[in-house]
Motif scaffolding. Structure first.
Motif, mmCIF file in Angstrom:
data_model
loop_
_atom_site.group_PDB
_atom_site.id
_atom_site.type_symbol
_atom_site.label_atom_id
_atom_site.label_comp_id
_atom_site.label_asym_id
_atom_site.label_seq_id
_atom_site.Cartn_x
_atom_site.Cartn_y
_atom_site.Cartn_z
ATOM 1 N N GLU A 26 0.834 -1.204 0.000
ATOM 2 C CA GLU A 26 0.000 0.000 0.000
ATOM 3 C C GLU A 26 0.868 1.252 0.000
ATOM 4 N N ALA A 27 1.884 1.281 0.876
ATOM 5 C CA ALA A 27 2.752 2.453 0.975
ATOM 6 C C ALA A 27 3.523 2.669 -0.322
ATOM 7 N N MET A 28 3.954 1.589 -0.954
ATOM 8 C CA MET A 28 4.714 1.693 -2.194
ATOM 9 C C MET A 28 3.893 2.381 -3.278
ATOM 10 N N ASN A 29 2.623 2.052 -3.361
ATOM 11 C CA ASN A 29 1.776 2.667 -4.389
ATOM 12 C C ASN A 29 1.538 4.142 -4.121
ATOM 13 N N LEU A 30 1.280 4.521 -2.867
ATOM 14 C CA LEU A 30 1.046 5.922 -2.563
ATOM 15 C C LEU A 30 2.321 6.744 -2.722
ATOM 16 N N LEU A 31 3.450 6.196 -2.280
ATOM 17 C CA LEU A 31 4.720 6.903 -2.441
ATOM 18 C C LEU A 31 5.000 7.193 -3.914
ATOM 19 N N ASP A 32 4.721 6.216 -4.766
ATOM 20 C CA ASP A 32 5.000 6.402 -6.185
ATOM 21 C C ASP A 32 4.184 7.548 -6.759
ATOM 22 N N ALA A 33 2.917 7.649 -6.373
ATOM 23 C CA ALA A 33 2.063 8.715 -6.901
ATOM 24 C C ALA A 33 2.545 10.085 -6.451
ATOM 25 N N THR A 34 2.921 10.219 -5.173
ATOM 26 C CA THR A 34 3.332 11.526 -4.668
ATOM 27 C C THR A 34 4.738 11.898 -5.132
ATOM 28 N N VAL A 35 5.601 10.907 -5.306
ATOM 29 C CA VAL A 35 6.962 11.167 -5.789
ATOM 30 C C VAL A 35 6.925 11.806 -7.174
ATOM 31 N N VAL A 36 6.083 11.277 -8.047
ATOM 32 C CA VAL A 36 6.049 11.751 -9.428
ATOM 33 C C VAL A 36 5.483 13.163 -9.514
ATOM 34 N N GLN A 37 4.539 13.518 -8.664
ATOM 35 C CA GLN A 37 3.997 14.880 -8.687
ATOM 36 C C GLN A 37 5.101 15.919 -8.531
ATOM 37 N N VAL A 38 6.059 15.646 -7.667
ATOM 38 C CA VAL A 38 7.142 16.597 -7.412
ATOM 39 C C VAL A 38 8.177 16.578 -8.531
ATOM 40 N N ALA A 39 8.459 15.387 -9.054
ATOM 41 C CA ALA A 39 9.547 15.244 -10.025
ATOM 42 C C ALA A 39 9.119 15.486 -11.465
ATOM 43 N N ALA A 40 7.811 15.620 -11.732
ATOM 44 C CA ALA A 40 7.325 15.695 -13.117
ATOM 45 C C ALA A 40 7.969 16.808 -13.944
ATOM 46 N N PRO A 41 8.120 18.053 -13.435
ATOM 47 C CA PRO A 41 8.763 19.083 -14.264
ATOM 48 C C PRO A 41 10.192 18.726 -14.664
ATOM 49 N N VAL A 42 10.920 18.053 -13.775
ATOM 50 C CA VAL A 42 12.289 17.641 -14.093
ATOM 51 C C VAL A 42 12.270 16.564 -15.172
ATOM 52 N N MET A 43 11.335 15.640 -15.086
ATOM 53 C CA MET A 43 11.201 14.610 -16.117
ATOM 54 C C MET A 43 10.942 15.247 -17.481
ATOM 55 N N HIS A 44 10.055 16.227 -17.501
ATOM 56 C CA HIS A 44 9.723 16.895 -18.759
ATOM 57 C C HIS A 44 10.932 17.633 -19.316
ATOM 58 N N ARG A 45 11.686 18.289 -18.468
ATOM 59 C CA ARG A 45 12.869 19.015 -18.924
ATOM 60 C C ARG A 45 13.903 18.060 -19.524
ATOM 61 N N ASP A 46 13.997 16.869 -18.949
ATOM 62 C CA ASP A 46 14.983 15.895 -19.427
ATOM 63 C C ASP A 46 14.528 15.188 -20.698
ATOM 64 N N LEU A 47 13.248 14.822 -20.756
ATOM 65 C CA LEU A 47 12.750 14.006 -21.862
ATOM 66 C C LEU A 47 12.184 14.826 -23.011
ATOM 67 N N GLY A 48 11.808 16.087 -22.735
ATOM 68 C CA GLY A 48 11.232 16.917 -23.781
ATOM 69 C C GLY A 48 9.781 16.564 -24.033
ATOM 70 N N GLY A 49 9.274 17.049 -25.162
ATOM 71 C CA GLY A 49 7.881 16.808 -25.517
ATOM 72 C C GLY A 49 6.991 17.980 -25.128
ATOM 73 N N ALA A 50 5.699 17.841 -25.387
ATOM 74 C CA ALA A 50 4.735 18.900 -25.076
ATOM 75 C C ALA A 50 4.644 19.101 -23.573
ATOM 76 N N ARG A 51 4.325 20.311 -23.145
ATOM 77 C CA ARG A 51 4.244 20.598 -21.708
ATOM 78 C C ARG A 51 3.122 19.821 -21.029
ATOM 79 N N SER A 52 2.147 19.363 -21.808
ATOM 80 C CA SER A 52 1.077 18.550 -21.228
ATOM 81 C C SER A 52 1.606 17.227 -20.690
ATOM 82 N N GLY A 53 2.812 16.859 -21.103
ATOM 83 C CA GLY A 53 3.424 15.647 -20.573
ATOM 84 C C GLY A 53 3.572 15.688 -19.062
ATOM 85 N N ILE A 54 3.754 16.888 -18.499
ATOM 86 C CA ILE A 54 3.866 17.027 -17.037
ATOM 87 C C ILE A 54 2.598 16.501 -16.366
ATOM 88 N N GLN A 55 1.446 16.812 -16.945
ATOM 89 C CA GLN A 55 0.193 16.305 -16.398
ATOM 90 C C GLN A 55 0.028 14.813 -16.640
#
Length: 463
Positions: A26-55
C-alpha cells in the motif's frame, strides 16, 4: 468487489508479518504517486515533448488505477486474492523499471499506465486478505493500521521524490520501488490465499465503457490547451459523457438480468451515496490539482529546484497527518460528521490565504508565508477525510460495503485525475501571458469553486 468474512478456528500464525507485507505494498503505491507529482517538471525538462506531458506523468497512472480498481477486486474474488496481489506487485515492479529506463516521454507515459493498472490489481486485495487472516478485535487493529501507514507515506512521498531527484536523478524515484517490491514478493507466501465463496462475474463490456468514457473526458482536458481547443476536443468530451451515460444504462440492464454489474445500482436508492461520490470527485480534484500547480509555480515560475518544491509541500502533508490522527481519535467520536464541514471550512480558509500570499508576492521571490497557508489547508484536508469516508458508508447495507468502498476509491482516483487535468490546464493557459503567479492564482480559484460545490454536495449526504 465482494469480501467474505471468515472466522478461523485458530489464529493464523503469520498474520502480523503478512500484514506488514500488505502495508508495504500500500505504501509503495502511494509513495510512487506523490513522488512523481514533485519530479514531473524535471522529467519533462529531461525528456522533452509537449508541456502537457507534465500532467500525463501523473494522470497516466491515476486514470487506469481508477477505472480498473473494481475489476481488479473481482479478479481477486475469482482467481484468488493472493495470486492477483502477487501478479500486481510483480507488474508494478517491472513497470517501475521501464519508467526508470524510459528513453522518451511517450514511453514513460505508457509505463506509468501499466503501473496504474498493476496498482489496481494490488490495492483491492488488501481488505479481503486482512479479513482472511484476522478476526475479532485483532481485525479492527489490523484495519486501523492502514491509516497511519498511508499518512506517513503521504508525508514522506514528496520529500523522498525531491531528495532522490535532486541528489541522483528522477529515474531513481522509480528505481526506489524495486527493492520494496522484491521484499513484498519474497514474503507473499506468508499471505493466506482467499477468494469469494460465490465470485461475481466479470463485466468486460462495463470495464471497456468506463475506460473509453473517462479517457474521452480526460484526454481533451489535458491536450486541449496545447492544441488550441479545436472542435475535436469538445466533441471528444461530449462523446465521453455520452459513453459514461451508456455505461450507467449498461449497469442497470446488467443488474436487471440478474448478473453482476461493476456498480451496484442499489447504492443509488437515495441521495446519500451519490452525493458522497460527487463530493469525493470534487474534493480530490481540488486537492490533487493543487499539489500539481504548487509544484509547477515553484519550479517553472521561480526556477527553484525539485527539493524546494518538495519541501514546500511538507507543511501540508505534516498537518494532514496530524489532523487526521486528531480527528480520528478525538473529534469524530465526539462531534461526528460535523467535523467534515469544519475541515472543508479550514481547507477553504487555507486556500484563500494562499491566494492572498500569491497576490502579494514579488515575482521571482519565494513566498514564505505560503507555508503557513498550506499548513492550514493540510489541516483541513485531514479533518475532512476521516469523517467523510465514515459518513459516506453510513447508509450502505452490509452486503454493499465492498462494492461501495471500491467505488469510492475509484471515484477518488478519477477525481484526482480530473483535478490534474483541469487545474494543470488552467495554469498552463494563463502562464504564457500573465506569468506563474497569476497562473497559480487562477488554478487556486478553480479549486475554491470545486470545494464550494463539494460543500453543497456534502450537505446532501445528511438528508
Amino acid at each position: 468487489m465482494r469480501v467474505e468474512e471468515k472466522a478461523p478456528a485458530r489464529a493464523y500464525r503469520w498474520r502480523w508479518a503478512a500484514l506488514a507485507t500488505l502495508l508495504a505494498a500500500e505504501a509503495m503505491n502511494l509513495l510512487d504517486a506523490t513522488v512523481v507529482q514533485v519530479a514531473a517538471p524535471v522529467m519533462h525538462r529531461d525528456l522533452g515533448g509537449a508541456r502537457s506531458g507534465i500532467q500525463w506523468f501523473s494522470a497516466a497512472y491515476t486514470l487506469p488505477f481508477a477505472v480498473l480498481l473494481i475489476t481488479g477486486g473481482r479478479l481477486g474474488d475469482r482467481c484468488g486474492r493472493r495470486r492477483v496481489f502477487t501478479a500486481g506487485v510483480a507488474g508494478f515492479a517491472l513497470a517501475s523499471l521501464c519508467c526508470a529506463l524510459a528513453p522518451g516521454a511517450g514511453t514513460l507515459i505508457a509505463a506509468r499506465a501499466v503501473q496504474g493498472a498493476a496498482a489496481a490489481m494490488v490495492i483491492p486485495q488488501t481488505l479481503g486478505l486482512i479479513r482472511a487472516m484476522f478476526d475479532g478485535p485483532e481485525m479492527a487493529r489490523a484495519l486501523g493500521s492502514i491509516g497511519p501507514v498511508m499518512g506517513l507515506s503521504a508525508v514522506c512521498g514528496p520529500v523522498l521524490g525531491a531528495f532522490l531527484t535532486d541528489a541522483l536523478s528522477w529515474r531513481a524515484a522509480f528505481l526506489v520501488n524495486i527493492p520494496p517490491a522484491l521484499a513484498v514478493l519474497g514474503t507473499v507466501p506468508l499471505l493466506r490465499e482467499d477468494r469469494a465463496a460465490r465470485p461475481p462475474r466479470m463485466d468486460p463490456t462495463g470495464t471497456a465503457l468506463a475506460i473509453l468514457g473517462t479517457g474521452l473526458v480526460v484526454y481533451p482536458l489535458i491536450q486541449g490547451d496545447t492544441a488550441g481547443w479545436p472542435p475535436w476536443t469538445w466533441a471528444a468530451m461530449a462523446g465521453g459523457l455520452a459513453v459514461l451515460v451508456l455505461f450507467g444504462l449498461h449497469q442497470l440492464r446488467t443488474a436487471r438480468r440478474g448478473r453482476d454489474p461493476l456498480v451496484e445500482p442499489s447504492l443509488f436508492r437515495d441521495r446519500g451515496f451519490p452525493a458522497a461520490l460527487a463530493t469525493s470527485t470534487l474534493f480530490f480534484a481540488a486537492v490533487n490539482g493543487l499539489m500539481t500547480v504548487i509544484v509547477l509555480q515553484i519550479q517553472l515560475g521561480l526556477g527553484r529546484g525539485v527539493l524546494s518544491a518538495g519541501l514546500t509541500l511538507l507543511p501540508w502533508s505534516c498537518a494532514l497527518a496530524a489532523s487526521s490522527w486528531f480527528a480520528g481519535t478525538t473529534l469524530v467520536p465526539r462531534y461526528g460528521r460535523r467535523v467534515m464541514f469544519a475541515g472543508l471550512g479550514c481547507l477553504l480558509a487555507g486556500l484563500l490565504a494562499a491566494i492572498a500570499v500569491y497576490r502579494a508576492a514579488e515575482p521571482g521571490s519565494y513566498p514564505w508565508p505560503l507555508l503557513a497557508a498550506l499548513a492550514v489547508a493540510g489541516a483541513g484536508n485531514g479533518l475532512f477525510t476521516v469523517p467523510f469516508f465514515t459518513a459516506a458508508l453510513a447508509r450502505v447495507r452490509p452486503h454493499e460495503t465492498g462494492s461501495a468502498a471500491g467505488l469510492l476509491n475509484a471515484v477518488q482516483q478519477f477525481g484526482g485525475t480530473l483535478g490534474i487535468a483541469l487545474l494543470g490546464t488552467a495554469f498552463f493557459h494563463v502562464l504564457p501571458g500573465a506569468g506563474a503567479l497569476a497562473a497559480v492564482q487562477a488554478a487556486f480559484w478553480i479549486a475554491v469553486a470545486l470545494l464550494a460545490a463539494g460543500t453543497a454536495t456534502a450537505a446532501l449526504m445528511r438528508r
